[in-house]
Design a protein around this motif. Structure first.
Motif, PDB file in Angstrom:
ATOM      1  N   LEU A  84       0.822  -1.208   0.000  1.00 43.47           N
ATOM      2  CA  LEU A  84       0.000   0.000   0.000  1.00 43.47           C
ATOM      3  C   LEU A  84       0.850   1.250   0.000  1.00 43.47           C
ATOM      4  N   THR A  85       1.999   1.189   0.652  1.00 45.40           N
ATOM      5  CA  THR A  85       2.833   2.378   0.720  1.00 45.40           C
ATOM      6  C   THR A  85       3.434   2.714  -0.636  1.00 45.40           C
ATOM      7  N   TYR A  86       3.891   1.718  -1.391  1.00 44.17           N
ATOM      8  CA  TYR A  86       4.420   2.116  -2.700  1.00 44.17           C
ATOM      9  C   TYR A  86       3.309   2.334  -3.723  1.00 44.17           C
ATOM     10  N   PHE A  87       2.118   1.770  -3.492  1.00 46.36           N
ATOM     11  CA  PHE A  87       0.996   2.130  -4.349  1.00 46.36           C
ATOM     12  C   PHE A  87       0.599   3.586  -4.108  1.00 46.36           C
ATOM     13  N   GLU A  88       0.911   4.098  -2.923  1.00 49.63           N
ATOM     14  CA  GLU A  88       0.595   5.491  -2.610  1.00 49.63           C
ATOM     15  C   GLU A  88       1.532   6.458  -3.313  1.00 49.63           C
ATOM     16  N   ASN A  89       2.717   6.020  -3.715  1.00 46.71           N
ATOM     17  CA  ASN A  89       3.708   6.912  -4.322  1.00 46.71           C
ATOM     18  C   ASN A  89       3.085   7.723  -5.460  1.00 46.71           C
ATOM     19  N   GLY A  90       3.215   9.046  -5.368  1.00 41.75           N
ATOM     20  CA  GLY A  90       2.658   9.927  -6.369  1.00 41.75           C
ATOM     21  C   GLY A  90       1.188  10.229  -6.170  1.00 41.75           C
ATOM     22  N   PRO A 102      -9.679   2.380  -2.184  1.00 44.47           N
ATOM     23  CA  PRO A 102      -9.847   1.114  -2.910  1.00 44.47           C
ATOM     24  C   PRO A 102      -9.046  -0.039  -2.306  1.00 44.47           C
ATOM     25  N   ARG A 103      -8.704   0.058  -1.028  1.00 46.25           N
ATOM     26  CA  ARG A 103      -7.889  -0.985  -0.412  1.00 46.25           C
ATOM     27  C   ARG A 103      -8.556  -2.352  -0.501  1.00 46.25           C
ATOM     28  N   GLY A 104      -9.864  -2.394  -0.343  1.00 47.12           N
ATOM     29  CA  GLY A 104     -10.564  -3.663  -0.452  1.00 47.12           C
ATOM     30  C   GLY A 104     -10.408  -4.277  -1.826  1.00 47.12           C
ATOM     31  N   ASN A 105     -10.402  -3.436  -2.857  1.00 44.24           N
ATOM     32  CA  ASN A 105     -10.215  -3.939  -4.220  1.00 44.24           C
ATOM     33  C   ASN A 105      -8.798  -4.463  -4.416  1.00 44.24           C
ATOM     34  N   LEU A 106      -7.825  -3.798  -3.816  1.00 47.50           N
ATOM     35  CA  LEU A 106      -6.446  -4.278  -3.909  1.00 47.50           C
ATOM     36  C   LEU A 106      -6.287  -5.610  -3.174  1.00 47.50           C
ATOM     37  N   ARG A 107      -6.960  -5.730  -2.043  1.00 55.23           N
ATOM     38  CA  ARG A 107      -6.912  -6.998  -1.312  1.00 55.23           C
ATOM     39  C   ARG A 107      -7.480  -8.131  -2.160  1.00 55.23           C
ATOM     40  N   ALA A 108      -8.580  -7.853  -2.823  1.00 54.23           N
ATOM     41  CA  ALA A 108      -9.175  -8.879  -3.675  1.00 54.23           C
ATOM     42  C   ALA A 108      -8.266  -9.208  -4.851  1.00 54.23           C
ATOM     43  N   ALA A 109      -7.669  -8.178  -5.431  1.00 48.68           N
ATOM     44  CA  ALA A 109      -6.804  -8.373  -6.594  1.00 48.68           C
ATOM     45  C   ALA A 109      -5.572  -9.197  -6.253  1.00 48.68           C
ATOM     46  N   PHE A 110      -5.073  -9.013  -5.021  1.00 55.63           N
ATOM     47  CA  PHE A 110      -3.847  -9.696  -4.609  1.00 55.63           C
ATOM     48  C   PHE A 110      -4.115 -10.772  -3.546  1.00 55.63           C
ATOM     49  N   HIS A 111      -5.280 -11.407  -3.655  1.00 62.86           N
ATOM     50  CA  HIS A 111      -5.589 -12.582  -2.826  1.00 62.86           C
ATOM     51  C   HIS A 111      -5.387 -12.319  -1.323  1.00 62.86           C
ATOM     52  N   GLY A 112      -5.874 -11.167  -0.869  1.00 59.19           N
ATOM     53  CA  GLY A 112      -5.745 -10.853   0.548  1.00 59.19           C
ATOM     54  C   GLY A 112      -4.299 -10.665   0.979  1.00 59.19           C
ATOM     55  N   GLU A 140      -1.669  -8.567 -16.690  1.00 58.23           N
ATOM     56  CA  GLU A 140      -2.487  -7.954 -17.743  1.00 58.23           C
ATOM     57  C   GLU A 140      -3.935  -7.824 -17.304  1.00 58.23           C
ATOM     58  N   ARG A 141      -4.424  -8.827 -16.589  1.00 62.45           N
ATOM     59  CA  ARG A 141      -5.807  -8.768 -16.086  1.00 62.45           C
ATOM     60  C   ARG A 141      -5.976  -7.599 -15.126  1.00 62.45           C
ATOM     61  N   LEU A 142      -5.019  -7.410 -14.239  1.00 60.49           N
ATOM     62  CA  LEU A 142      -5.116  -6.317 -13.275  1.00 60.49           C
ATOM     63  C   LEU A 142      -4.949  -4.959 -13.951  1.00 60.49           C
ATOM     64  N   ILE A 168      -5.704   0.757  -8.592  1.00 51.72           N
ATOM     65  CA  ILE A 168      -4.715   1.664  -9.172  1.00 51.72           C
ATOM     66  C   ILE A 168      -3.914   0.876 -10.198  1.00 51.72           C
ATOM     67  N   ARG A 169      -4.057   1.238 -11.460  1.00 52.33           N
ATOM     68  CA  ARG A 169      -3.442   0.457 -12.533  1.00 52.33           C
ATOM     69  C   ARG A 169      -2.078   1.049 -12.902  1.00 52.33           C
ATOM     70  N   ASN A 170      -1.062   0.510 -12.272  1.00 45.91           N
ATOM     71  CA  ASN A 170       0.304   0.936 -12.522  1.00 45.91           C
ATOM     72  C   ASN A 170       1.141  -0.333 -12.697  1.00 45.91           C
ATOM     73  N   ARG A 171       1.631  -0.554 -13.903  1.00 49.56           N
ATOM     74  CA  ARG A 171       2.319  -1.810 -14.203  1.00 49.56           C
ATOM     75  C   ARG A 171       3.539  -2.025 -13.306  1.00 49.56           C
ATOM     76  N   GLN A 172       4.301  -0.982 -13.089  1.00 43.84           N
ATOM     77  CA  GLN A 172       5.503  -1.122 -12.273  1.00 43.84           C
ATOM     78  C   GLN A 172       5.156  -1.569 -10.851  1.00 43.84           C
ATOM     79  N   LYS A 173       4.093  -1.007 -10.297  1.00 48.79           N
ATOM     80  CA  LYS A 173       3.703  -1.351  -8.938  1.00 48.79           C
ATOM     81  C   LYS A 173       3.112  -2.759  -8.867  1.00 48.79           C
ATOM     82  N   ILE A 174       2.333  -3.124  -9.867  1.00 43.96           N
ATOM     83  CA  ILE A 174       1.750  -4.471  -9.890  1.00 43.96           C
ATOM     84  C   ILE A 174       2.847  -5.519 -10.038  1.00 43.96           C
TER      85      ILE A 174
END
Length: 203
Positions: A60-66, A75-85, A100-102, A109-115
């Motif tokens: 979450l901290t590096y997803f916050e960058n920028g 959208p933390r709940g969505n990130l939890r779902a996307a990354f299997h909790g 690619e799905r994410l 937050i759709r950032n390829r580097q972070k994903i």
């Protein structure tokens, strides 16, 4: 997170406020544009040895960058779902197809580097558990926030922890570690829990 440390907050404002329920909390719990009361009371400042919780704090901290903490927290709940909790093994098993799905998932937050960094970091956890790294650099001195001028974003312990995490090969880790957010003190020593806030005395 800057608001938690008092950065950019007018110095005349009190560090704590009394909520409608009569509980005294850090001002940022209600003053960041979102109601972070539950996060303040139930997560922030709570010691943990749970690898998934520590991994989530890192991600979450590096997803916050920028962006802002509020924009990530929403959208933390969505990130939890996307990354299997944030289960490390499950995330480590994700593939390029999952990336690619994410990237097509508008609920996160759709950032390829972070994903991609999240999958990479998960694969390191079997060799370098965050729990082990974090508790090796446990803050022993609690930084008491009595005024906004006392706020800080880093501590000697957070810098050493961040260096150890980067040395282990984790990506997108800054010079002060977010993992202290889920340890005793930590962002409780770094961004500090205000004096008189709940659980302050037991940290």
């Amino acid at each position: 997170m800057k608001a938690m440390a008092g950065i950019g907050v007018p110095s005349h404002l009190p560090t704590v406020v009394t909520g409608p329920d009569g509980v005294v909390r850090c001002r940022w719990a209600r003053a960041t544009g979102r109601d972070l009361t539950a996060y303040h009371d139930d997560e922030w400042g709570r010691p943990t040895h749970d690898e998934a919780e520590l991994f989530e704090a890192l991600v979450l901290t590096y997803f916050e960058n920028g962006l802002s903490w509020a924009s990530v927290f929403g959208p933390r709940g969505n990130l939890r779902a996307a990354f299997h909790g944030f289960d490390p093994a499950a995330v480590a098993a994700m593939t390029d197809g999952d990336v690619e799905r994410l990237m097509a998932d508008s609920s996160i937050i759709r950032n390829r580097q972070k994903i991609e960094a999240t999958l990479h970091n998960a694969r390191l956890l079997s060799k370098y558990p965050l729990c082990q790294l974090a508790w090796q650099h446990q803050p022993f001195t609690q930084h008491r926030l009595r005024s906004w001028s006392d706020g800080r974003m880093v501590s000697p312990e957070s810098r050493r922890l961040s260096a150890a995490v980067r040395e282990a090969g984790f990506r997108l880790v800054g010079r002060s570690s977010p993992i202290h957010s889920c340890k005793p003190s930590g962002s409780r020593t770094v961004t500090s829990r205000a004096v008189f806030a709940p659980r302050h005395e037991v940290l």
